[in-house]
Scaffold this motif. Structure first.
Motif, PDB file in Angstrom:
ATOM      1  N   GLY A 115      -1.738  -8.669  18.235  1.00  0.00           N
ATOM      2  CA  GLY A 115      -2.173  -7.273  18.334  1.00  0.00           C
ATOM      3  C   GLY A 115      -2.797  -7.029  19.691  1.00  0.00           C
ATOM      4  O   GLY A 115      -3.239  -7.967  20.374  1.00  0.00           O
ATOM      5  N   SER A 116      -2.832  -5.756  20.087  1.00  0.00           N
ATOM      6  CA  SER A 116      -3.454  -5.469  21.392  1.00  0.00           C
ATOM      7  C   SER A 116      -4.964  -5.690  21.318  1.00  0.00           C
ATOM      8  O   SER A 116      -5.622  -5.909  22.327  1.00  0.00           O
ATOM      9  N   GLN A 117      -5.514  -5.662  20.097  1.00  0.00           N
ATOM     10  CA  GLN A 117      -6.948  -5.923  19.940  1.00  0.00           C
ATOM     11  C   GLN A 117      -7.333  -7.257  20.601  1.00  0.00           C
ATOM     12  O   GLN A 117      -8.396  -7.372  21.214  1.00  0.00           O
ATOM     13  N   LEU A 120      -8.064  -6.915  24.236  1.00  0.00           N
ATOM     14  CA  LEU A 120      -9.368  -6.325  24.571  1.00  0.00           C
ATOM     15  C   LEU A 120     -10.410  -7.431  24.626  1.00  0.00           C
ATOM     16  O   LEU A 120     -11.222  -7.517  25.555  1.00  0.00           O
ATOM     17  N   PHE A 152     -12.616   4.178  22.024  1.00  0.00           N
ATOM     18  CA  PHE A 152     -12.230   3.440  20.815  1.00  0.00           C
ATOM     19  C   PHE A 152     -13.334   2.451  20.423  1.00  0.00           C
ATOM     20  O   PHE A 152     -13.681   1.575  21.213  1.00  0.00           O
ATOM     21  N   TYR A 178     -11.879   0.717  31.301  1.00  0.00           N
ATOM     22  CA  TYR A 178     -11.045   0.677  30.097  1.00  0.00           C
ATOM     23  C   TYR A 178     -10.558   2.093  29.795  1.00  0.00           C
ATOM     24  O   TYR A 178     -11.365   3.016  29.675  1.00  0.00           O
ATOM     25  N   ILE A 187      -7.479   4.522  27.531  1.00  0.00           N
ATOM     26  CA  ILE A 187      -6.341   4.706  26.622  1.00  0.00           C
ATOM     27  C   ILE A 187      -5.644   5.959  27.147  1.00  0.00           C
ATOM     28  O   ILE A 187      -6.010   7.077  26.779  1.00  0.00           O
ATOM     29  N   ASN A 220      -7.619   7.475  21.505  1.00  0.00           N
ATOM     30  CA  ASN A 220      -8.426   7.283  20.310  1.00  0.00           C
ATOM     31  C   ASN A 220      -9.886   7.311  20.767  1.00  0.00           C
ATOM     32  O   ASN A 220     -10.271   6.456  21.554  1.00  0.00           O
ATOM     33  N   ASP A 250      -4.718   0.513  27.722  1.00  0.00           N
ATOM     34  CA  ASP A 250      -4.455   0.249  26.301  1.00  0.00           C
ATOM     35  C   ASP A 250      -3.521   1.338  25.768  1.00  0.00           C
ATOM     36  O   ASP A 250      -3.895   2.514  25.754  1.00  0.00           O
ATOM     37  N   PRO A 307      -1.444   1.726  22.609  1.00  0.00           N
ATOM     38  CA  PRO A 307      -0.793   1.556  21.305  1.00  0.00           C
ATOM     39  C   PRO A 307      -0.053   2.797  20.793  1.00  0.00           C
ATOM     40  O   PRO A 307       0.807   2.686  19.933  1.00  0.00           O
ATOM     41  N   TYR A 308      -0.406   3.975  21.329  1.00  0.00           N
ATOM     42  CA  TYR A 308       0.214   5.216  20.813  1.00  0.00           C
ATOM     43  C   TYR A 308       1.299   5.767  21.736  1.00  0.00           C
ATOM     44  O   TYR A 308       1.883   6.801  21.453  1.00  0.00           O
ATOM     45  N   SER A 316       1.645  -2.664  21.911  1.00  0.00           N
ATOM     46  CA  SER A 316       1.549  -3.136  20.529  1.00  0.00           C
ATOM     47  C   SER A 316       2.716  -2.629  19.693  1.00  0.00           C
ATOM     48  O   SER A 316       3.205  -1.515  19.900  1.00  0.00           O
ATOM     49  N   SER A 331       2.094  -2.326  16.504  1.00  0.00           N
ATOM     50  CA  SER A 331       1.399  -1.894  15.289  1.00  0.00           C
ATOM     51  C   SER A 331       1.783  -0.484  14.860  1.00  0.00           C
ATOM     52  O   SER A 331       1.973  -0.220  13.684  1.00  0.00           O
ATOM     53  N   LYS A 332       1.881   0.445  15.804  1.00  0.00           N
ATOM     54  CA  LYS A 332       2.118   1.834  15.422  1.00  0.00           C
ATOM     55  C   LYS A 332       3.611   2.161  15.384  1.00  0.00           C
ATOM     56  O   LYS A 332       3.993   3.133  14.750  1.00  0.00           O
ATOM     57  N   ARG A 350       0.765  -7.873  13.323  1.00  0.00           N
ATOM     58  CA  ARG A 350      -0.216  -8.308  14.328  1.00  0.00           C
ATOM     59  C   ARG A 350       0.499  -8.842  15.574  1.00  0.00           C
ATOM     60  O   ARG A 350       0.215  -9.951  16.045  1.00  0.00           O
TER      61      ARG A 350
HETATM   62  N1  PMP Z   1      -6.417   0.033  20.940  1.00  0.00           N
HETATM   63  C1  PMP Z   1      -6.552   1.208  20.325  1.00  0.00           C
HETATM   64  C2  PMP Z   1      -6.890   2.407  21.138  1.00  0.00           C
HETATM   65  C3  PMP Z   1      -6.374   1.310  18.954  1.00  0.00           C
HETATM   66  O1  PMP Z   1      -6.543   2.501  18.366  1.00  0.00           O
HETATM   67  C4  PMP Z   1      -6.027   0.149  18.212  1.00  0.00           C
HETATM   68  C5  PMP Z   1      -5.816   0.155  16.728  1.00  0.00           C
HETATM   69  N2  PMP Z   1      -6.118   1.248  16.030  1.00  0.00           N
HETATM   70  C6  PMP Z   1      -5.900  -1.052  18.904  1.00  0.00           C
HETATM   71  C7  PMP Z   1      -6.089  -1.068  20.264  1.00  0.00           C
HETATM   72  C8  PMP Z   1      -5.564  -2.343  18.219  1.00  0.00           C
HETATM   73  O2  PMP Z   1      -4.262  -2.325  17.766  1.00  0.00           O
HETATM   74  P1  PMP Z   1      -3.462  -3.613  17.350  1.00  0.00           P
HETATM   75  O3  PMP Z   1      -4.360  -4.800  17.519  1.00  0.00           O
HETATM   76  O4  PMP Z   1      -3.068  -3.398  15.934  1.00  0.00           O
HETATM   77  O5  PMP Z   1      -2.302  -3.677  18.286  1.00  0.00           O
END
Ligand code: PMP
Length: 395
Positions: free
Chosen positions: A99-101, A104, A125, A168, A170, A175, A203, A205-206, A233, A235-236, A243
């Protein structure tokens, strides 16, 4: 025993919002709280076929350990997606992450000493701050307007902040606000990062969930000195449960990130990397994303239309060009946390995320984040109507 925690653990604390949001998990509550994609849009059949195929791969390859920087085929596929998106790179520039988390967490570990300043958008975020906090940073939060982070204010803050290490951002459909950073400001951000020797943590993800407006270049594609760490990511656009995310960065940064990856978890799950990879080989991701875009755009319109009809006139909300969130501004003096606890949850049976905790430096009480992706259109209408009635009753 009283544990003698490391000093950094003073910054690792539960937050009140988590507890409040846990109440929103009751199925009787219509929750606009989480950042969840719509589960009815998960490509479940395709993933079932993909997982069943990879499990049978010769030599149990998908069940075996894999290189810590990721499955080579997946790194190639991510590089092609990035290149097609206007950020030319090769497999060797990509590190697969959980995941991109995870990116971070790694970025802060790699670049930030205790007391160094991380510059963020204001608000930003919450999950990023949770990832950054163990590195014991200070924060500088830069106000935003409709074009994203204010570069004039960033410039001023940087002049007075010698310990700034990283910015940092987005850039797309941020978000929590839903706001997108304009191209001119992207250019300026790179100039300022070059002038002040900063890392830019981008970052995204969207990024792929764009409803309208033109496709903007990534900060990574504008990076002239190898200062941008780009995070992406699946994820979305696929499913968050995989993950699987990634970083694209210049060689010296990527080499260190790879070592942090080994230290953290050896590698991302082979099964999940193989599933993402085979999905990309067997199916058309852009076709799937087009479906998501259309569905989320409709939901966004339903939510904003319902807010216009049901909320008191003094409440405004952003109209994002993509992503999963709108950000509501309530009149001065309104406390979104107290209202959620005392009225929205018990009376209206609706949850949102009170905005306070998204502000890294000075909390502001009169904001809230609403997610429109997770609920059906009918539940969006029902929940916003109930909340609007409660807001008017308690005005
Ligand atoms: N960055 C942002 C701005 C997010 O909103 C999220 C998840 N909601 C993440 C990172 C983490 O996403 P993931 O680890 O699922 O890729």
């Amino acid at each position: 025993m009283t544990p003698r925690f490391a000093a950094r653990m003073a910054r690792v604390e539960p937050n009140a919002i988590g507890e409040l949001l846990a109440l929103g998990a009751d199925p009787a509550i219509i929750s606009f709280g989480g950042g969840y994609p719509d589960p009815t849009l998960f490509p479940a059949e395709e993933l079932e076929a993909v997982f069943s195929e990879i499990i049978r791969a010769p030599g149990g390859l998908a069940m075996q350990y894999a290189p810590s920087d990721g499955l080579p085929r997946l790194r190639e596929q991510v590089a092609s997606l990035m290149t097609a998106d206007g950020t030319p790179c090769g497999a060797e520039d990509v590190l697969i992450l959980q995941g991109s988390q995870q990116g971070l967490d790694f970025a802060a570990k790699m670049m930030v000493n205790p007391g160094d300043v991380i510059v963020t958008e204001d608000p930003t975020f919450l999950g990023a701050r949770i990832a950054f906090d163990p590195s014991e940073p200070a924060y500088a939060a830069i106000p935003m307007d409709a074009e994203g982070m204010r570069m004039d204010i960033l410039e001023e803050v940087l002049r007075e902040t010698p310990h700034a290490r990283m910015v940092y951002t987005i850039p797309e459909f941020q978000n929590p606000t839903g706001v997108t950073l304009s191209v001119e400001r992207r250019r300026r951000l790179i100039e300022l990062a070059n002038a002040h020797d900063l890392i830019v943590l981008e970052d995204t993800p969207y990024r792929q969930i764009r409803f309208e407006g033109s496709h903007l270049p990534t900060l990574k594609s504008m990076d002239t000195e190898g200062r941008v760490i780009h995070l992406g990511s699946f994820s979305k656009v696929l499913v968050p449960g995989l993950r699987v995310g990634w970083a694209v960065a210049s060689r010296p940064l990527l080499d260190k990130l790879k070592l942090l990856k080994v230290a953290a978890d050896t590698q991302t799950s082979t099964l999940n990397m193989a599933a993402a990879s085979l999905f990309l080989d067997r199916y058309d991701l852009s076709e799937h994303v087009a479906k998501l875009r259309a569905a989320y755009r409709r939901k966004k319109d339903v939510m904003l239309d319902a807010m216009r009809r049901h909320f008191p006139q003094e409440v405004s909300a952003t109209d994002p060009d993509g992503g999963l969130f709108t950000w509501a501004t309530f009149p001065d003096g309104f406390d979104a946390t107290a209202f959620m606890r005392d009225v929205a949850l018990p009376e209206a049976r609706v949850a949102y995320v009170p905005g306070g905790s998204f502000f890294p430096v000075t909390e502001r009480p009169n904001f809230a984040r609403f997610n429109y992706s997770a609920q059906s259109e009918a539940r969006i209408e029902e929940g916003i109507a109930a909340l609007g009635a409660a807001l008017k009753a308690h005005a």
